[in-house]
Write an enzyme that holds these catalytic residues in place. Structure first.
Site, PDB file in Angstrom:
ATOM      1  N   CYS A  22       1.848 102.268  65.589  1.00 60.73           N
ATOM      2  CA  CYS A  22       1.221 103.254  64.345  1.00 60.73           C
ATOM      3  C   CYS A  22       0.730 104.538  64.401  1.00 60.73           C
ATOM      4  CB  CYS A  22      -0.088 102.201  64.579  1.00 60.73           C
ATOM      5  SG  CYS A  22      -1.500 102.750  65.965  1.00 60.73           S
ATOM      6  N   HIS A  79      -7.415 104.516  71.972  1.00 62.80           N
ATOM      7  CA  HIS A  79      -8.868 103.691  72.147  1.00 62.80           C
ATOM      8  C   HIS A  79     -10.488 104.564  71.767  1.00 62.80           C
ATOM      9  CE1 HIS A  79      -5.979 100.828  73.272  1.00 62.80           C
ATOM     10  NE2 HIS A  79      -5.741 100.969  74.007  1.00 62.80           N
ATOM     11  N   CYS A 101      -8.187 107.767  68.261  1.00 62.50           N
ATOM     12  CA  CYS A 101      -7.713 107.544  66.801  1.00 62.50           C
ATOM     13  C   CYS A 101      -8.454 107.097  65.646  1.00 62.50           C
ATOM     14  CB  CYS A 101      -6.846 105.701  66.391  1.00 62.50           C
ATOM     15  SG  CYS A 101      -7.020 105.565  64.784  1.00 62.50           S
ATOM     16  N   HIS A 129     -12.080  95.253  76.797  1.00 62.00           N
ATOM     17  CA  HIS A 129     -11.174  95.967  76.391  1.00 62.00           C
ATOM     18  C   HIS A 129     -11.671  97.476  76.084  1.00 62.00           C
ATOM     19  CE1 HIS A 129      -8.251  97.852  73.631  1.00 62.00           C
ATOM     20  NE2 HIS A 129      -7.137  97.305  73.694  1.00 62.00           N
ATOM     21  N   GLU A 131     -11.126  99.818  74.342  1.00 57.53           N
ATOM     22  CA  GLU A 131     -11.865 100.181  72.902  1.00 57.53           C
ATOM     23  C   GLU A 131     -13.683  99.730  72.830  1.00 57.53           C
ATOM     24  OE1 GLU A 131      -9.165  99.495  69.301  1.00 57.53           O
ATOM     25  OE2 GLU A 131     -11.335  98.641  68.564  1.00 57.53           O
ATOM     26  N   THR A 167     -10.576  97.159  66.483  1.00 52.31           N
ATOM     27  CA  THR A 167      -9.569  97.992  65.459  1.00 52.31           C
ATOM     28  C   THR A 167      -8.434  96.617  65.169  1.00 52.31           C
ATOM     29  OG1 THR A 167      -8.177  99.152  66.988  1.00 52.31           O
ATOM     30  CG2 THR A 167      -9.899  99.741  65.614  1.00 52.31           C
ATOM     31  N   SER A 224      -2.719  94.522  74.356  1.00 48.91           N
ATOM     32  CA  SER A 224      -3.471  92.911  73.527  1.00 48.91           C
ATOM     33  C   SER A 224      -2.779  93.350  72.262  1.00 48.91           C
ATOM     34  CB  SER A 224      -4.893  93.627  73.779  1.00 48.91           C
ATOM     35  OG  SER A 224      -5.229  93.843  72.196  1.00 48.91           O
ATOM     36  N   ASN A 225      -2.363  94.289  71.624  1.00 46.99           N
ATOM     37  CA  ASN A 225      -1.717  94.550  70.178  1.00 46.99           C
ATOM     38  C   ASN A 225      -0.685  93.576  69.806  1.00 46.99           C
ATOM     39  OD1 ASN A 225       0.073  95.755  68.619  1.00 46.99           O
ATOM     40  ND2 ASN A 225      -1.652  96.207  67.408  1.00 46.99           N
ATOM     41  N   SER A 267       2.353  99.583  70.518  1.00 40.88           N
ATOM     42  CA  SER A 267       2.987 100.795  71.142  1.00 40.88           C
ATOM     43  C   SER A 267       3.843 100.919  71.784  1.00 40.88           C
ATOM     44  CB  SER A 267       1.571 100.170  72.551  1.00 40.88           C
ATOM     45  OG  SER A 267       2.070  98.765  72.818  1.00 40.88           O
TER      46      SER A 267
HETATM   47  S1  SF4 Z   1      -4.153 100.180  65.949  1.00 41.29           S
HETATM   48 FE1  SF4 Z   1      -5.773 101.266  66.554  1.00 41.29          FE
HETATM   49  S2  SF4 Z   1      -4.382 103.282  67.513  1.00 41.29           S
HETATM   50 FE2  SF4 Z   1      -3.249 102.486  65.908  1.00 41.29          FE
HETATM   51  S3  SF4 Z   1      -4.383 102.747  63.964  1.00 41.29           S
HETATM   52 FE3  SF4 Z   1      -4.722 101.426  64.365  1.00 41.29          FE
HETATM   53  S4  SF4 Z   1      -7.439 101.531  65.100  1.00 41.29           S
HETATM   54 FE4  SF4 Z   1      -5.345 103.003  65.467  1.00 41.29          FE
END
Ligand code: SF4
Length: 676
Positions: A22, A79, A101, A129, A131, A167, A224-225, A267
């Site tokens: 991202c 984060h 971010c 986490h 963040e 997020t 985690s994403n 990531s």
């Molecule tokens: S996933 Fe996290 S780092 Fe990526 S744009 Fe969204 S808030 Fe920002």
């Protein structure tokens, strides 16, 4: 890698359009790359390959600010970190490069507002986490992290609370948890702060997973994403796979008829995704981008608000726009500038108008490209300077002002010059007042120029030095003419002689000294009085600017002979003179230019003569005695006879020398003075 190595090309591989980095992660990785050597608080992303690549260029990860060497560069990853951590970093004297971010930073601001309002903060997300820890670190008040409905139920009862989300949290789960939170908080303010990029990627992955036989999620195990993506797709696609790299596809049973969907966590770098795709299909170009999965999902009002809110905090930029940013990093090749946009801007060294920049400086830059292909904003400082210079040049041209240029290169037909950093052409015929044989002589020379042609869109300037010289000459002449004062005496140089007079340069303009104004006496030719090249004083008699005529006098700068005649020629003195004119009553003898005396006929000889020519002739040099000087009447009476008488009365020389003298008869003295 082909089918011969055990790979079965599948019938269709569909890659999710929003798979991979991202913008927040891309920005953090780029910041870390540019900052090397540097340290990051925790790995900049959860991907072993990227982490080791960064380590190879000197970016290493530490787990607390205290591990950071004093004064080192510290990159805050996407984060973000809490307020206290940031202060600890600064206390170490670290040069902090904050790559938090913008979406996360906005949630920090929300946490701050909860602190200001004195209400609790509930973050729907994983407590450990980074963040979530960072978000909670921006309020000194009560704060909680809840990742399950059970945890939400365990919250203390509260009157008010601000509820935000990690997020990357899964949307449906957030909804369920907030429904539980409302049972514990009487007046909750719920802000759906799920990152749109995450939501988009999750929704797209789920839609794709429903349509394929096998769904592959590529991402780091620690991400985690990525893990959440996998959890989501697994719910709709039983043959979901979670892999970290292409190698893990070994031995996975995929048949030739399988449709395979691929997505990747925020990531996961592009190179790994490409490897996976290539491994799956062996021919990267056959990959079908999932067009059907790229449409925007509908957003709930709360989420739209958050997005709009975040967008508001970001600067909107477009190519050609001039913005001000802060220098956050300087490398050998470029300067990184924070312009308040979601991605940092880069100014290449060649695009800097001055290399004298330091971190923290505010500089004005122009947006060249919003995305240089690697997610960075391409900026230029030089473009602004150039634009300003063009504006300045245009203004000078319109105002009829000259510009200053320096000759750079002799080219066919003229010279290329640099005018305030802009190239301009000077035709050879416009270089000088005279024909120019060697154009190269102007290279390196600074010169004033008049722009005679300008085309801003084509960036074309044609200039003339000749016009400047003409203008300067005329200006100089005008100044000289203006300064000419009738009656004043000025210094000049004799330039040319003519029968009727002499031309004298009095500092840029020539004036004429008429022959009658050269001397108080008679002048046959100007050369009798002055020579070419001689410096003389002249008096300005008249000025006629319209006809460009100046009348000068040389004689008037010299003493008038009659004014000093009495002193110079006392009565009784004997002087020499030249017979210049003869009349019936006598001869005029010039004692000096402009000063003639009369020798009456009776004074021309010792004896009475019938006519003057019996004694003297024009041109004779004679010795005369001054009988009278009348300066008022400008008359001098002279006598040759008295000189002769005086000489006759002189003592007789000794015997032997007498033969050299002749005996003359001395006549009676005639007292009559004849006047002119
Ligand atoms: S996933 Fe996290 S780092 Fe990526 S744009 Fe969204 S808030 Fe920002």
């Amino acid at each position: 890698m082909g089918a011969s190595e055990g790979w079965v090309p599948v019938s269709k591989v569909i890659l999710a359009k929003h798979a991979g980095f991202c913008f927040g992660v891309r920005r953090a990785v780029e910041t870390a790359r540019r900052s090397a050597p540097a340290v990051t608080l925790g790995p900049v992303i959860h991907n072993p390959r990227v982490v080791s690549e960064l380590a190879s260029i000197g970016v290493r990860s530490v787990s607390s600010p205290e591990e950071i060497p004093e004064g080192a560069r510290a990159v805050v990853r996407s984060h973000g970190v809490g307020r206290e951590t940031l202060e600890r970093l600064k206390a170490r004297g670290a040069e902090v490069l904050d790559a938090t971010c913008p979406f996360v930073r906005r949630i920090h601001e929300m946490a701050l507002s909860a602190e200001r309002d004195g209400i609790a903060l509930i973050v729907v997300g994983e407590e450990r986490h980074p963040e979530v820890e960072g978000i909670r670190g921006w309020t000194s008040g009560e704060s909680y992290a809840v990742a399950t409905e059970e945890a939400a139920l365990a919250l203390p009862e509260m009157e008010r609370a601000l509820v935000v989300s990690q997020t990357t949290f899964i949307e449906g789960r957030f909804d369920r948890i907030t429904q539980t939170i409302v049972q514990r908080v009487r007046h909750p303010e719920i802000l759906r702060t799920i990152c749109p990029a995450t939501r988009q990627s999750q929704e797209e992955a789920v839609r794709l997973a429903r349509e394929v036989d096998v769904m592959v999620v590529v991402g780091g195990r620690e991400s985690s994403n990525s893990r959440k993506l996998y959890e989501l797709v697994r719910e709709v696609c039983p043959r979901a796979l979670f892999i970290e790299s292409a190698e893990e596809l070994e031995g996975i049973g995929i048949s030739a008829t399988d449709r395979v969907g691929i997505t990747a966590g925020a990531s996961t770098p592009d190179c790994i995704i490409k490897e996976v795709v290539a491994r799956m299909n062996d021919i990267e170009k056959q990959v079908t981008p999932s067009e059907e999965h790229v449409e925007q999902a509908e957003t709930s009002p709360t989420e739209s608000d958050f997005m709009a809110d975040v967008e508001k905090t970001l600067v909107q930029i477009r190519p050609g726009q001039t913005i001000t940013g802060t220098v956050v990093q300087i490398t050998d090749d470029e300067v990184c500038v924070n312009v308040g946009y979601k991605a940092d801007g880069l100014v290449k060294k060649a695009d800097l108008s001055s290399t004298d920049v330091k971190i923290g400086d505010e500089i004005e830059v122009e947006v060249v490209k919003v995305n240089d292909g690697e997610g960075n904003v391409l900026l230029s400082q030089r473009n602004i300077v150039n634009r300003k210079v063009w504006d300045e040049i245009m203004a000078k041209h319109e105002a009829g002002e000259f510009v200053v240029g320096v000759g750079k290169e002799a080219v066919k037909g003229g010279l290329l010059a640099d005018v305030m950093g802009i190239r301009c052409f000077i035709p050879a015929s416009q270089l000088s007042l005279r024909y120019v044989e060697k154009i190269e002589e102007f290279v390196g020379q600074e010169m004033k120029l008049e722009i005679i042609e300008i085309d801003k869109p084509k960036k074309r300037i044609v200039a003339s030095r000749k016009k400047v010289l003409i203008a300067e000459e005329s200006e100089k002449k005008k100044a000289i003419w203006d300064a000419l004062e009738i009656g004043s005496v000025v210094r000049g140089v004799v330039r040319r002689l003519a029968d009727f007079g002499a031309f004298v340069d009095i500092g840029g303009v020539d004036g004429l000294v008429h022959v009658t104004d050269l001397s108080w006496g008679r002048v046959q030719h100007p050369s009798d009085v002055i020579k070419v090249g001689e410096e003389i004083d002249v008096k300005i008699l008249n000025v006629d600017p319209a006809r460009e005529r100046i009348s000068l006098s040389y004689k008037q700068t010299r003493p008038r002979p009659w004014a000093v005649a009495g002193d110079r020629y006392p009565v009784g003195s004997i002087v020499e003179g030249k017979v210049v004119r003869i009349t019936t009553f006598g001869a005029f003898v010039e004692l000096e230019p402009g000063l003639d005396g009369l020798v009456h006929i009776s004074q021309c000889a010792l004896t009475r003569i019938a006519k003057v020519e019996d004694a003297i002739n024009v041109g004779d040099i004679v010795r005369v005695k001054v009988l009278d000087v009348n300066t008022e009447a400008k008359r001098i009476s002279l006598s040759i006879r008295e000189v002769l008488e005086d000489e006759a009365l002189e003592p007789v020389p000794p015997a032997g020398e007498l033969d050299e003298y002749s005996i003359v008869e001395v006549p009676a003295k005639d007292e009559d003075a004849v006047e002119e």
